[in-house]
Design an enzyme around this catalytic site. Structure first.
Site, PDB file in Angstrom:
ATOM      1  N   ARG A   1       0.022  14.354  13.585  1.00  0.00           N
ATOM      2  CA  ARG A   1       0.403  14.314  12.206  1.00  0.00           C
ATOM      3  C   ARG A   1       0.415  15.649  11.250  1.00  0.00           C
ATOM      4  O   ARG A   1      -0.394  15.499  10.424  1.00  0.00           O
ATOM      5  CB  ARG A   1      -0.361  13.198  11.578  1.00  0.00           C
TER       6      ARG A   1
ATOM      7  N   LYS B   1       0.721  -1.147  -0.002  1.00  0.00           N
ATOM      8  CA  LYS B   1       0.038   0.058   0.004  1.00  0.00           C
ATOM      9  C   LYS B   1       0.933   1.189   0.081  1.00  0.00           C
ATOM     10  O   LYS B   1       0.754   2.078  -0.864  1.00  0.00           O
ATOM     11  CB  LYS B   1      -0.980  -0.115   1.342  1.00  0.00           C
ATOM     12  N   ASN B   2       1.827   1.212   0.915  1.00  0.00           N
ATOM     13  CA  ASN B   2       2.743   2.332   0.798  1.00  0.00           C
ATOM     14  C   ASN B   2       3.650   2.762  -0.065  1.00  0.00           C
ATOM     15  O   ASN B   2       4.224   3.799  -0.192  1.00  0.00           O
ATOM     16  CB  ASN B   2       3.526   2.579   2.366  1.00  0.00           C
TER      17      ASN B   2
ATOM     18  N   ASP C   1       4.540   0.690  11.977  1.00  0.00           N
ATOM     19  CA  ASP C   1       3.428   0.056  11.587  1.00  0.00           C
ATOM     20  C   ASP C   1       3.336  -1.623  11.781  1.00  0.00           C
ATOM     21  O   ASP C   1       2.453  -2.236  11.793  1.00  0.00           O
ATOM     22  CB  ASP C   1       3.454   0.102  10.018  1.00  0.00           C
TER      23      ASP C   1
ATOM     24  N   ARG D   1      -8.587  -0.927   4.867  1.00  0.00           N
ATOM     25  CA  ARG D   1      -7.758   0.231   4.049  1.00  0.00           C
ATOM     26  C   ARG D   1      -6.505  -0.369   3.737  1.00  0.00           C
ATOM     27  O   ARG D   1      -5.667   0.040   2.669  1.00  0.00           O
ATOM     28  CB  ARG D   1      -7.693   1.258   4.913  1.00  0.00           C
TER      29      ARG D   1
ATOM     30  N   CYS E   1      -5.230  12.442  13.705  1.00  0.00           N
ATOM     31  CA  CYS E   1      -6.100  11.067  13.426  1.00  0.00           C
ATOM     32  C   CYS E   1      -5.819  10.306  14.597  1.00  0.00           C
ATOM     33  O   CYS E   1      -5.266  10.850  15.401  1.00  0.00           O
ATOM     34  CB  CYS E   1      -5.339  10.608  12.270  1.00  0.00           C
TER      35      CYS E   1
HETATM   36  C1  UD1 Z   1       4.026   7.198   6.682  1.00  0.00           C
HETATM   37  C2  UD1 Z   1       3.303   5.833   6.334  1.00  0.00           C
HETATM   38  C3  UD1 Z   1       2.662   5.050   7.748  1.00  0.00           C
HETATM   39  C4  UD1 Z   1       3.725   5.148   8.608  1.00  0.00           C
HETATM   40  C5  UD1 Z   1       4.628   6.123   8.862  1.00  0.00           C
HETATM   41  C6  UD1 Z   1       5.825   6.173   9.672  1.00  0.00           C
HETATM   42  C7  UD1 Z   1       2.428   5.886   4.090  1.00  0.00           C
HETATM   43  C8  UD1 Z   1       1.269   6.421   3.064  1.00  0.00           C
HETATM   44  N1  UD1 Z   1       2.123   6.036   5.430  1.00  0.00           N
HETATM   45  O1  UD1 Z   1       3.054   7.975   7.100  1.00  0.00           O
HETATM   46  O2  UD1 Z   1       1.923   4.062   7.372  1.00  0.00           O
HETATM   47  O3  UD1 Z   1       3.175   4.833   9.656  1.00  0.00           O
HETATM   48  O4  UD1 Z   1       5.088   6.638   7.451  1.00  0.00           O
HETATM   49  O5  UD1 Z   1       6.662   5.169   9.253  1.00  0.00           O
HETATM   50  O6  UD1 Z   1       3.559   5.802   3.555  1.00  0.00           O
HETATM   51  N2  UD1 Z   1       5.738  14.843  10.955  1.00  0.00           N
HETATM   52  C9  UD1 Z   1       5.840  16.186  11.308  1.00  0.00           C
HETATM   53  N3  UD1 Z   1       5.505  16.989  10.265  1.00  0.00           N
HETATM   54  C10 UD1 Z   1       5.544  16.660   8.735  1.00  0.00           C
HETATM   55  C11 UD1 Z   1       5.371  15.240   8.505  1.00  0.00           C
HETATM   56  C12 UD1 Z   1       5.511  14.198   9.666  1.00  0.00           C
HETATM   57  O7  UD1 Z   1       5.976  16.494  12.361  1.00  0.00           O
HETATM   58  O8  UD1 Z   1       5.370  17.393   8.063  1.00  0.00           O
HETATM   59  C13 UD1 Z   1       5.943  13.776  11.967  1.00  0.00           C
HETATM   60  C14 UD1 Z   1       4.806  12.727  12.218  1.00  0.00           C
HETATM   61  O9  UD1 Z   1       3.803  13.620  12.998  1.00  0.00           O
HETATM   62  C15 UD1 Z   1       5.228  11.669  12.928  1.00  0.00           C
HETATM   63  C16 UD1 Z   1       6.505  11.586  12.160  1.00  0.00           C
HETATM   64  O10 UD1 Z   1       7.030  12.787  11.599  1.00  0.00           O
HETATM   65  O11 UD1 Z   1       5.566  11.844  14.228  1.00  0.00           O
HETATM   66  C17 UD1 Z   1       6.816  10.502  11.151  1.00  0.00           C
HETATM   67  O12 UD1 Z   1       5.473  10.618  10.206  1.00  0.00           O
HETATM   68  P1  UD1 Z   1       5.751  10.411   8.741  1.00  0.00           P
HETATM   69  O13 UD1 Z   1       6.832   9.606   8.289  1.00  0.00           O
HETATM   70  O14 UD1 Z   1       5.418  11.725   8.020  1.00  0.00           O
HETATM   71  O15 UD1 Z   1       4.341   9.582   8.515  1.00  0.00           O
HETATM   72  P2  UD1 Z   1       3.463   9.486   7.102  1.00  0.00           P
HETATM   73  O16 UD1 Z   1       4.429   9.895   6.136  1.00  0.00           O
HETATM   74  O17 UD1 Z   1       2.280  10.515   7.387  1.00  0.00           O
END
Ligand code: UD1
Length: 419
Positions: free
Chosen positions: A122, A22-23, A306, A398, A117
């Site tokens: 996030r 998925k990711n 995950d 999902r 969420c």
């Molecule tokens: C992706 C994955 C999700 C996985 C996560 C962490 C997809 C579609 N989803 O989610 O399954 O659980 O990586 O491996 O690939 N953060 C900020 N600011 C930002 C972005 C992130 O503070 O702009 C923080 C988040 O709140 C979190 C951390 O960084 O604490 C990591 O999040 P991130 O790697 O961005 O997760 P996703 O990309 O949303």
């Protein structure tokens, strides 16, 4: 609402095939916006999140067809709306992935701002700040991100924190930017490398994916491509844990061990015998006992957040105590209360879950709160005494393709109850 009914106590054995990740698939679908030519996907998983991304692309004017080989062909040559509506974004935060492609290709994007969420706040500030550095103008209006740009210009971006979709979004923006971009402190997840391989197959010039620094030389345009979505390491890991907690013997095919060494290493410490073949992994439980293993989540190559909920179930059934530390998301222990209702002995303090192994679990009606939490409840149900009913399984749909079919195939007693 559909539910899953599980009668626990069956040893799982046999072989199943791993689905496409998925990711990996979600950013690739978003990247179809970058080319006028059709793109063919093999091994796209059949999941609700993929349908949501189809809806987003479809609402913008993309043409999505299925050929006789069950490959999806996507053409975005007639996009007319550059918007991802709130109704779709609120069901899937990864909708933000279309931002980078839209701004790079069309100079305009209007994306609903994802809210908090179940697993934490996030934010998307890393995505927005980096896109601004590439030259986009970003405004937040009425709950939407409005981004515009004439032509993005390559630059150096040091991400303040490691973000998977943040890295992917900015990679997609930078591939069509003028000149070179250097992205530092990027995510190194296999899915980031998958996206780089996919974009390079379209003619992009990306180096360094899988390391801390990604270098992208912008190109004028990208072509179509035909690409097979690589395997879902989280799905594979979940089924391997299902095998471990039921004392089973399961082989997962179509998965490469190097994508998930961080998970396999911990499984070995828990007492599982792991046999790696070419494109397959077998897990055999040699003894009845499971050893407790401390885990601490971190960006790749660390232990994936995950898999935290699923591994917590393994520890909950082990012979001893362990500590599960969640470092990536601030609120990702929602499954613990439900697991404790089934007889687990887990205490959460801040980012640590202190797990005391128990001999057995009891079936119970439980409620799924997010995707991986639901997986952990199903796992607990597989080895609990009696009947477990997992409610709100739209979360599981999902991210897990035909989960009840795959588990039934391995010998589990699991059925989907209609609304
Ligand atoms: C992706 C994955 C999700 C996985 C996560 C962490 C997809 C579609 N989803 O989610 O399954 O659980 O990586 O491996 O690939 N953060 C900020 N600011 C930002 C972005 C992130 O503070 O702009 C923080 C988040 O709140 C979190 C951390 O960084 O604490 C990591 O999040 P991130 O790697 O961005 O997760 P996703 O990309 O949303």
């Amino acid at each position: 609402m559909e539910k899953l009914k599980i009668i626990g106590g069956k040893k799982l054995s046999g072989s199943i095939s791993c689905s496409g990740a998925k990711n990996a698939a979600l950013p690739m679908l978003a990247a179809t916006i970058l080319s006028d030519e059709p793109i063919t996907f093999k091994n796209l998983p059949y999941l609700q999140d993929i349908t949501t991304m189809f809806e987003i692309l479809g609402s913008m004017g993309a043409d999505i067809t299925l050929n006789e080989s069950m490959d999806f062909i996507i053409s975005t040559s007639k996009l007319h709306d550059f918007e991802a509506r709130y109704e779709l974004v609120k069901t899937m935060r990864a909708s933000i992935l279309v931002l980078g492609s839209l701004v790079a290709r069309y100079g305009s994007a209007r994306i609903a701002l994802p809210g908090g969420c179940a697993i934490g706040t996030r934010p998307v500030n890393f995505h927005l700040d980096a896109l601004e550095k590439l030259g986009a103008k970003i405004e937040l209006k009425n709950g939407y991100i409005e981004a515009t740009a004439k032509k993005l210009v390559g630059c150096e971006i040091n991400f303040p924190g490691v973000s998977v979709t943040g890295t992917e979004n900015i990679m997609m923006a930078a591939v069509l930017a003028k000149g070179q971009s250097v992205l530092r402190n990027v995510a190194k997840e296999p899915e980031v490398e998958d996206l780089a391989n996919f974009l390079n197959s379209m003619g992009a010039k990306i180096r360094g994916a899988g390391t801390d620094e990604i270098i992208i030389d912008g190109v004028e345009d990208l072509t179509g491509t035909k690409f097979s979505v690589p395997a879902d390491r989280i799905e594979a890991g979940t089924y391997l844990i299902a095998a471990a907690i039921t004392g089973g013997d399961v082989t997962i095919s179509n998965i490469q061990a190097h994508r998930m060494n961080n998970i396999l290493d911990k499984l070995k410490l828990s007492g599982a015998l792991i046999t790696e073949g070419e494109d397959k992994i077998q897990l055999t439980m040699e003894n009845d006992s499971i050893l407790p293993v401390d885990i601490s989540t971190a960006p790749f190559p660390g232990f994936p957040t995950d898999m935290q909920a699923q591994f917590t179930v393994l520890n909950a059934l082990s012979e001893g105590s362990s500590v599960v530390t969640e470092n990536v998301f601030e609120n990702r222990f929602m499954h613990v209360q439900e697991l404790n209702r089934m007889g687990c002995d887990i205490t959460v303090k801040g980012s640590n879950a202190f797990v005391k192994g128990v001999d057995s679990l009891n079936g119970a009606p439980v409620m799924a709160t997010d995707l991986r939490a639901s997986a952990s409840l199903i796992l607990a149900g597989l080895c609990a005494k009696g009947e477990t009913i997992v409610d709100r399984i739209y979360h599981i749909d999902r991210g897990y393709e035909r989960i009840e079919e795959k588990l039934s195939y391995l010998g589990a007693d699991i059925t989907r109850l209609p609304n």
